[in-house]
Design an enzyme around this catalytic site. Structure first.
Site, PDB file in Angstrom:
ATOM      1  N   HIS A   1      17.162 -43.375   3.612  1.00  0.00           N
ATOM      2  CA  HIS A   1      17.690 -42.704   4.797  1.00  0.00           C
ATOM      3  C   HIS A   1      19.199 -42.873   4.846  1.00  0.00           C
ATOM      4  O   HIS A   1      19.722 -43.939   4.522  1.00  0.00           O
ATOM      5  CB  HIS A   1      17.064 -43.286   6.067  1.00  0.00           C
ATOM      6  CG  HIS A   1      15.644 -42.869   6.254  1.00  0.00           C
ATOM      7  ND1 HIS A   1      14.626 -43.739   6.516  1.00  0.00           N
ATOM      8  CD2 HIS A   1      15.068 -41.640   6.197  1.00  0.00           C
ATOM      9  CE1 HIS A   1      13.482 -43.081   6.620  1.00  0.00           C
ATOM     10  NE2 HIS A   1      13.720 -41.804   6.426  1.00  0.00           N
TER      11      HIS A   1
ATOM     12  N   HIS B   1      12.728 -38.786  -0.655  1.00  0.00           N
ATOM     13  CA  HIS B   1      12.355 -40.197  -0.759  1.00  0.00           C
ATOM     14  C   HIS B   1      11.718 -40.458  -2.119  1.00  0.00           C
ATOM     15  O   HIS B   1      12.052 -41.415  -2.809  1.00  0.00           O
ATOM     16  CB  HIS B   1      11.357 -40.590   0.334  1.00  0.00           C
ATOM     17  CG  HIS B   1      11.979 -40.834   1.680  1.00  0.00           C
ATOM     18  ND1 HIS B   1      13.158 -41.506   1.861  1.00  0.00           N
ATOM     19  CD2 HIS B   1      11.547 -40.497   2.930  1.00  0.00           C
ATOM     20  CE1 HIS B   1      13.440 -41.574   3.156  1.00  0.00           C
ATOM     21  NE2 HIS B   1      12.481 -40.971   3.826  1.00  0.00           N
TER      22      HIS B   1
ATOM     23  N   TYR C   1      18.371 -40.087  10.462  1.00  0.00           N
ATOM     24  CA  TYR C   1      17.566 -40.142  11.687  1.00  0.00           C
ATOM     25  C   TYR C   1      18.223 -39.303  12.781  1.00  0.00           C
ATOM     26  O   TYR C   1      19.433 -39.118  12.775  1.00  0.00           O
ATOM     27  CB  TYR C   1      17.528 -41.578  12.234  1.00  0.00           C
ATOM     28  CG  TYR C   1      16.530 -42.525  11.654  1.00  0.00           C
ATOM     29  CD1 TYR C   1      15.633 -42.160  10.659  1.00  0.00           C
ATOM     30  CD2 TYR C   1      16.479 -43.834  12.142  1.00  0.00           C
ATOM     31  CE1 TYR C   1      14.723 -43.077  10.158  1.00  0.00           C
ATOM     32  CE2 TYR C   1      15.573 -44.751  11.641  1.00  0.00           C
ATOM     33  CZ  TYR C   1      14.702 -44.366  10.642  1.00  0.00           C
ATOM     34  OH  TYR C   1      13.813 -45.274  10.165  1.00  0.00           O
TER      35      TYR C   1
ATOM     36  N   HIS D   1      12.487 -33.624   2.902  1.00  0.00           N
ATOM     37  CA  HIS D   1      12.880 -34.994   3.247  1.00  0.00           C
ATOM     38  C   HIS D   1      11.980 -35.995   2.502  1.00  0.00           C
ATOM     39  O   HIS D   1      12.470 -36.941   1.876  1.00  0.00           O
ATOM     40  CB  HIS D   1      12.756 -35.165   4.767  1.00  0.00           C
ATOM     41  CG  HIS D   1      13.020 -36.549   5.279  1.00  0.00           C
ATOM     42  ND1 HIS D   1      14.134 -36.881   6.008  1.00  0.00           N
ATOM     43  CD2 HIS D   1      12.292 -37.695   5.190  1.00  0.00           C
ATOM     44  CE1 HIS D   1      14.101 -38.151   6.339  1.00  0.00           C
ATOM     45  NE2 HIS D   1      12.983 -38.685   5.859  1.00  0.00           N
ATOM     46  N   GLU D   2      10.696 -35.759   2.551  1.00  0.00           N
ATOM     47  CA  GLU D   2       9.765 -36.692   1.896  1.00  0.00           C
ATOM     48  C   GLU D   2       9.930 -36.649   0.378  1.00  0.00           C
ATOM     49  O   GLU D   2       9.867 -37.680  -0.294  1.00  0.00           O
ATOM     50  CB  GLU D   2       8.319 -36.377   2.287  1.00  0.00           C
ATOM     51  CG  GLU D   2       8.045 -36.427   3.791  1.00  0.00           C
ATOM     52  CD  GLU D   2       8.449 -37.746   4.436  1.00  0.00           C
ATOM     53  OE1 GLU D   2       8.555 -38.764   3.730  1.00  0.00           O
ATOM     54  OE2 GLU D   2       8.692 -37.752   5.667  1.00  0.00           O
TER      55      GLU D   2
HETATM   56 ZN   LIG Z   1      12.329 -40.561   5.770  1.00  0.00          ZN
END
Ligand SMILES: [Zn+2]
Length: 959
Positions: A657, A651, A704, A647-648
């Site tokens: 997101h 980014h 999220y 996930h990071e």
């Molecule tokens: Zn994130």
């Protein structure tokens, strides 16, 4: 709550456990004292929370009842509970119910819950499992009990085994002994009842006092057994009041210690505080104490606070004057409540005199409660609050087991002298029969003690709360809560809100705990330079964000400049990341290697830009490649597990997101009223977010979870229309997550040209839904061709064609009405019909010819053969290729790119002259099947350890 730990993590940055029996915490004057454990790890953490006013912090003050009256009036804990300090933090206070009246006077605690103990069925299960140590037999017995219950038959067993028989006997006896059964709702007391029952050969104690008396006696017996120097047969010890002198004296000392410290509200002792004890008492403290380590110091406490209270009562009861004095002085003292109860049982004070006391107290409490203003939801305040004893309730009280006064009642009633006489127990009687049990029980006792220590706090809090109607109450509580929230938000469209509420409810019911991210990748982090929980901003970005908000930031030069792209080879280092997170990182990297063209390689000396994985307070990452990424850091602290590293990394690769997409309001509903105050900015919708024409993806690793930044453990995000759809998974990259990466970094996995003379021309094909499809030629023109060619890494478009110039494709028609402006970085960013929809046939397939992106310079070019220094076009510029590792497979790729069939030779050492352009590629290692040399493994574009005398040259043949 605690069984769902992830939710707590998700909601709070830090959960601080503060046992108030710990004198350092009880008497703390500054935050440092509370954070003392944390300080070593994160020296400034308390300052941070101080600055944030405690936002994101949950403090659990455990054992309010153990705090002295003075400290309850004025202490750091009190001022935090009263919101005079850290007013944004959440606080949980645990207390025995009788001490909670002082808490309820504080308006700042919004909710009051009584902690439940066992259910009735659980009591019998525990009895079976404790007494019948053979798990198979125990299960048989449990099954039998369920069957008998179902058929409304008395519980019996065919086991001839003593242990099974005893368990059945106890369970059946409890059915007619509501008084004892009501004690058993409290786990600690339940285990004491079982132990004593077992030791007493199947006799139940009749009062709580008897139970404790017997339990203490058993503990002393066991002590004698272990410390055999006493030369006492443990089974000659029949009563606490008739112990031989060598045991009686130390017991008195222990009782005195218990009393004097109860008086001072001290429950833990250091060795020097026990120094006054005789050697005999110090030897093992009669088995009545346990030890633990607190701040590197060995500390002592009684097996349980209630044991201390019992021993204190034992000491007081020896002296009639003392008894009267204590009753007089401590009647309204919470700290003596339990002790007085034992005292009553031990001294057989007349029932009437108690009634007087309790009547008096009742009047006082009535007065208090009429003054009390209390804002917490709850069906009935009197039910929630422990009312004082009403003697006339006595008859009912066994039916309504839950109320705290029950026990007092039962104790009073049961404490009648005639009961007590019986209670001088005939221990000798059944000794032989019990021998086989004793060994087991020794172990059990050990376990009991362990449990007592480990779960001390729970037991403590439970001791007085036996709720039979707790279930209903909880339910009511929940409902009234919902109602309240609903009312609060009911200003707008009421029907809409009702739907909303229903949706939420469904969502909450259908949510599986495993789908809630353990920590939504970085909800630990919420500094000034973190937005959306885990997106780090550079100081420049943070300043803009502060000044102009999110929109100001994302439209700024500072943002776009940072929003760069990595090469498909990404060097990295790891420093200070713990093993579990390191393993998670390895797995995440494996996902990228498996599904995308990205290659993470350990940084070499000549790599400039690289990712440095560190552990720096939470999980976070910058968005995109910063201009100065030397290094660019990604933080993976404790809890950044599962696929959170991926996930990071996403980014850092430039992905936002998922729920911040411009079109998200069609797919999810944001429940603003459940969002923690100050965190609404984390639910920004980005008008310029790049969805790359891909569908909204609930399954995305970048979405999220439902409870993200929830202030009340209720949903903040609800999918529409189907609220039960999974969101917030953190286990793997979804199909579209992979596609996102590939569209951005691996164009050859998203788009290709088929049927032309080389990879630079052909029918445009798009990878979609796990197969290759085509592009319709409606509106297809030069600008579309330009975007496609540039996207594929060619300098520009040379020509575009309609009507299946290079043959008709066979897969789905993926793109239609493509209308690029020409400056988009990929055709996926161009306006078009919803991807996958069209009104075309394959005879309309679009095609392009691009300008080539490799060339041979300084040699000779014919249609049959070409030779020269290799120059490649990559990342918008031309340059040379170093000869390190360059071999014939690499040359084959180049030659096919040029439209030749194969390579025949590789020439190292600038055979066709040294170039003057930048050296763009080094350590090229193609498999030979790549469409372009830039797709091959190599150093990041422009990074090398070469000079131009190493420029490679190639010879291609067309036969
Ligand atoms: Zn994130």
């Amino acid at each position: 709550m605690w069984s769902n730990g992830p939710l707590v993590h998700q909601q709070y940055d830090l959960v601080l456990y503060c046992p108030l029996r710990n004198s350092k915490i009880a008497e703390a004057t500054t935050l440092v004292d509370l954070f003392v454990y944390k300080c070593a790890k994160v020296p400034i953490v308390y300052k941070w929370f101080e600055k944030m006013n405690g936002e994101g912090l949950l403090i659990i003050f455990d054992g309010w009842d153990e705090l002295s009256e003075q400290l309850r009036q004025s202490s750091l804990a009190t001022s935090i509970i009263c919101r005079e300090q850290l007013d944004k933090c959440s606080v949980i206070v645990t207390s025995r119910s009788y001490a909670s009246s002082s808490l309820l006077k504080m308006d700042t605690l919004s909710r009051h819950l009584q902690v439940i103990g066992f259910f009735e069925e659980e009591i019998s299960t525990v009895i079976i499992q404790t007494l019948q140590t053979d798990p198979i037999l125990a299960q048989e017995l449990i099954d039998k009990r369920n069957e008998d219950n179902k058929n409304h038959k008395p519980f019996t067993t065919t086991h001839i085994n003593n242990k099974s028989q005893l368990a059945v006997k106890l369970i059946n006896e409890l059915k007619v002994r509501n008084d004892v059964q009501s004690l058993c709702y409290v786990p600690l007391v339940c285990s004491m009842v079982i132990l004593v029952y077992c030791k007493e050969g199947g006799h139940l104690p009749t009062t709580l006092t008897q139970l404790y008396e017997n339990f203490v006696l058993q503990s002393i017996r066991r002590h004698v057994e272990i410390k055999s120097r006493h030369k006492i047969d443990p089974y000659t010890l029949h009563s606490l009041s008739s112990l031989p002198p060598q045991l009686d004296k130390p017991l008195k000392e222990m009782c005195h210690i218990a009393y004097s410290n109860l008086n001072d509200t001290r429950m833990t002792f250091s060795a020097h505080q026990l120094q006054s004890l005789s050697e005999a008492a110090k030897e093992d403290y009669l088995g009545l104490m346990t030890t633990f380590i607190e701040y590197d110091e060995k500390k002592y406490q009684f097996l349980h606070l209630s044991i201390q209270e019992f021993l204190a009562a034992w000491w007081i009861a020896k002296d009639e004057e003392k008894t009267k004095e204590v009753f007089k002085n401590h009647f309204d003292d919470d700290h003596f409540r339990m002790c007085l109860r034992f005292l009553a049982g031990l001294t057989h004070l007349k029932h009437e005199s108690y009634q007087q006391y309790f009547n008096k107290q009742q009047q006082q409490l009535d007065l208090q409660s009429s003054k009390r203003s209390w804002s917490g939801p709850g069906p009935d305040k009197n039910d929630d609050h422990p009312p004082a004893v009403k003697p006339e309730d006595k008859e009912e009280s066994n039916l309504e087991l839950g109320k705290p006064e029950d026990k007092e009642e039962s104790n009073l009633e049961l404490g009648k002298p005639e009961d007590n006489e019986e209670s001088n127990l005939d221990l000798g009687e059944d000794e032989e029969k019990k021998d086989d049990l004793d060994d087991d029980k020794k172990d059990d006792l050990d376990d009991d003690k362990k449990d007592e220590l480990d779960f001390d706090d729970n037991h403590d809090k439970n001791t007085d709360n036996q709720e039979a109607d707790h279930e209903d109450k909880d339910e009511d509580d929940k409902n009234s809560n919902k109602d309240e929230d609903y009312k609060n938000s009911g200003n707008k469209n009421e029907d809409d809100e009702k739907d909303n509420f229903k949706t939420e409810l469904v969502a909450e019911l259908t949510e599986e705990v495993t789908q809630v991210p353990a920590n939504l990748s970085g909800e630990y982090s919420s500094g000034k330079d973190i937005v959306e929980g885990d997106i780090k901003m550079t100081p420049e970005q943070a300043a803009l964000f502060k000044r102009d908000g999110w929109d100001g930031l994302v439209n700024s030069e500072a943002w776009l400049r940072g929003h760069g792209k990595w090469s498909r080879t990404i060097p990295y280092t790891i420093s200070g990341v713990a093993t579990s997170e390191r393993n998670a990182l390895t797995n995440s990297i494996r996902m990228f290697h498996q599904h995308t063209c990205l290659r993470f390689t350990p940084k070499r000396s000549y790599n400039y830009d690289y990712i440095q994985f560190v552990s720096s307070g939470g999980c976070w990452s910058y968005i995109g490649k910063l201009r100065n990424a030397r290094p660019q850091r990604i933080s993976l602290s404790s809890g950044c597990s599962r696929a959170v590293p991926a996930h990071e990394i996403m980014h850092a690769l430039g992905r936002y997101h998922e729920q911040s997409r411009a079109d998200r309001d069609r797919y999810v509903r944001i429940i603003t009223r459940n969002i923690r105050s100050g965190y609404a900015r984390n639910f920004n919708r980005h008008t310029n977010s790049d969805s790359q024409s891909l569908p909204y993806d609930y399954l995305s690793l970048m979405h999220y979870g439902r409870y993200a930044f929830s202030k009340n453990r209720r949903c903040t995000i609800v999918p529409i229309p189907d609220a039960s759809v999974t969101i917030g998974q953190r286990d793997r990259m979804s199909m579209y997550d992979i596609h996102h990466v590939n569209i951005r970094y691996c164009p050859e996995r998203a788009l290709r040209l088929v049927g032309g003379r080389g990879s630079y021309e052909g029918r445009v094909e798009v990878y979609w839904d796990e197969r290759w499809g085509t592009v319709c030629d409606d509106y297809f023109g030069h600008n579309d061709g330009r975007v496609i060619c540039k996207y594929l890494g060619f300098p520009d478009v040379a020509a575009t064609y309609h009507r299946a110039r290079f043959g008709q494709g066979s897969g789905p028609i993926v793109m239609d009405d493509l209308r690029c402006a020409g400056n988009e970085y990929s055709p996926f960013a161009c306006p078009m019909r919803t991807i996958g929809t069209h009104n075309c046939g394959h005879y309309e397939d679009a095609s392009v010819t691009c300008q080539k992106n490799v060339r041979l310079v300084g040699g000779r070019i014919t249609s049959r053969c070409a030779v020269g220094r290799l120059e490649v076009y990559a990342e918008g510029r031309w340059g040379t290729v170093c000869d390190d590792y360059f071999d014939i497979n690499d040359a084959h790729v180049v030659c096919r790119q040029l439209g030749y069939r194969r390579a025949s030779c590789v020439y190292p050492r600038a055979r066709y002259g040294q170039g003057t352009l930048p050296i763009l590629m080094d350590d090229v290692q193609c498999t030979g099947r790549e469409a372009q040399i830039t797709h091959c493994r190599s150093t990041p574009i422009g990074e090398h350890n070469c000079r131009h005398y190493e420029d490679v040259s190639v010879r291609c043949l067309n036969y």
